[in-house]
Scaffold this active site. Structure first.
Site, PDB file in Angstrom:
ATOM      1  N   LEU A 101       0.815  -1.225   0.000  1.00 59.14           N
ATOM      2  CA  LEU A 101       0.000   0.000   0.000  1.00 59.14           C
ATOM      3  C   LEU A 101       0.845   1.270   0.000  1.00 59.14           C
ATOM      4  CD1 LEU A 101      -2.906  -0.597   2.542  1.00 59.14           C
ATOM      5  CD2 LEU A 101      -3.003  -0.590   0.053  1.00 59.14           C
ATOM      6  N   SER A 102       2.152   1.136   0.117  1.00 60.85           N
ATOM      7  CA  SER A 102       3.022   2.294   0.285  1.00 60.85           C
ATOM      8  C   SER A 102       3.369   2.956  -1.045  1.00 60.85           C
ATOM      9  CB  SER A 102       4.321   1.862   0.981  1.00 60.85           C
ATOM     10  OG  SER A 102       5.327   2.838   0.819  1.00 60.85           O
ATOM     11  N   PRO A 103       3.094   4.276  -1.174  1.00 62.73           N
ATOM     12  CA  PRO A 103       3.487   4.959  -2.412  1.00 62.73           C
ATOM     13  C   PRO A 103       4.993   4.974  -2.596  1.00 62.73           C
ATOM     14  CG  PRO A 103       2.820   6.556  -0.755  1.00 62.73           C
ATOM     15  CD  PRO A 103       2.482   5.203  -0.214  1.00 62.73           C
TER      16      PRO A 103
END
Length: 198
Positions: free
Chosen positions: A11-13
């Protein structure tokens, strides 16, 4: 031969913005990699961090500006407010864990899951998305089901391992000499360290 534990969140940009640069550095130095997807919101709760939606508006606004600038600098498309964020990161993480056990293009898998979230407006919690990405990278889509239990157990262990290893954010790269590099902007430092220059 050096080894690197790669703690990241699908989920981490900033995991998305790693792209393939980390694997290029690892290959340059002949380093092996263990991919350790983890529950980033759980990590924040365990290490004093605040999930992005709960941060002060000043921090939220800065984060969006920083993401936009970084993606532009890296020439990567990004949707700063994706339709399917946050979503359940477990299905994509379990798939990566199962894929790592079978061997193959795990790096491509990580990149595809994060790109699906941050550039393609796809929900990486959806079974059909998980299966399509697995197949695209040469994995049997059925491992999404067969690796469910072991994936869930390893996903929980990854969080515990991360906390024990001093991780507090994603992406984090930890060498076998316990040097820790947090953030996609520290890949150059990791390269310099592995070259003996730091």
């Amino acid at each position: 031969m050096p080894h690197i534990d790669y703690y990241f969140a699908t989920l981490s940009p900033y995991t998305y913005m790693v792209g393939g640069r980390f694997e290029e550095v690892a290959a340059k130095h002949g380093a092996t990699i263990t991919y350790k997807p983890l529950d980033i919101m759980g990590l924040f709760g365990r290490t004093g961090g605040t999930p992005p939606p709960q941060r002060h508006p000043n921090r939220q606004e800065w984060r969006l500006q920083e993401m936009r600038r970084t993606a532009k600098k890296l020439d990567m498309p990004i949707n700063l407010k994706p339709a399917h964020w946050p979503t359940n990161p477990a299905p994509s993480s379990y798939a990566i864990i199962a894929a790592q056990e079978t061997g193959g293009d795990v790096a491509g898998l990580v990149q595809s899951f994060t790109r699906a979230c941050w550039a393609e407006e796809r929900d990486i919690a959806e079974d059909d998305v998980v299966r399509e990405i697995l197949a695209r990278h040469g994995f049997d889509p059925a491992i999404a089901d067969s690796g469910l239990l072991s994936g869930a157990e390893q996903y929980g262990r990854n969080l515990e391992d991360a906390v024990a290893a001093g991780v507090f954010g994603a992406p984090t790269f930890i060498t076998d000499t316990d040097e820790r590099f947090w953030g996609q902007d520290k890949i150059e430092d990791l390269d310099l360290y592995l070259s003996g220059k730091l």
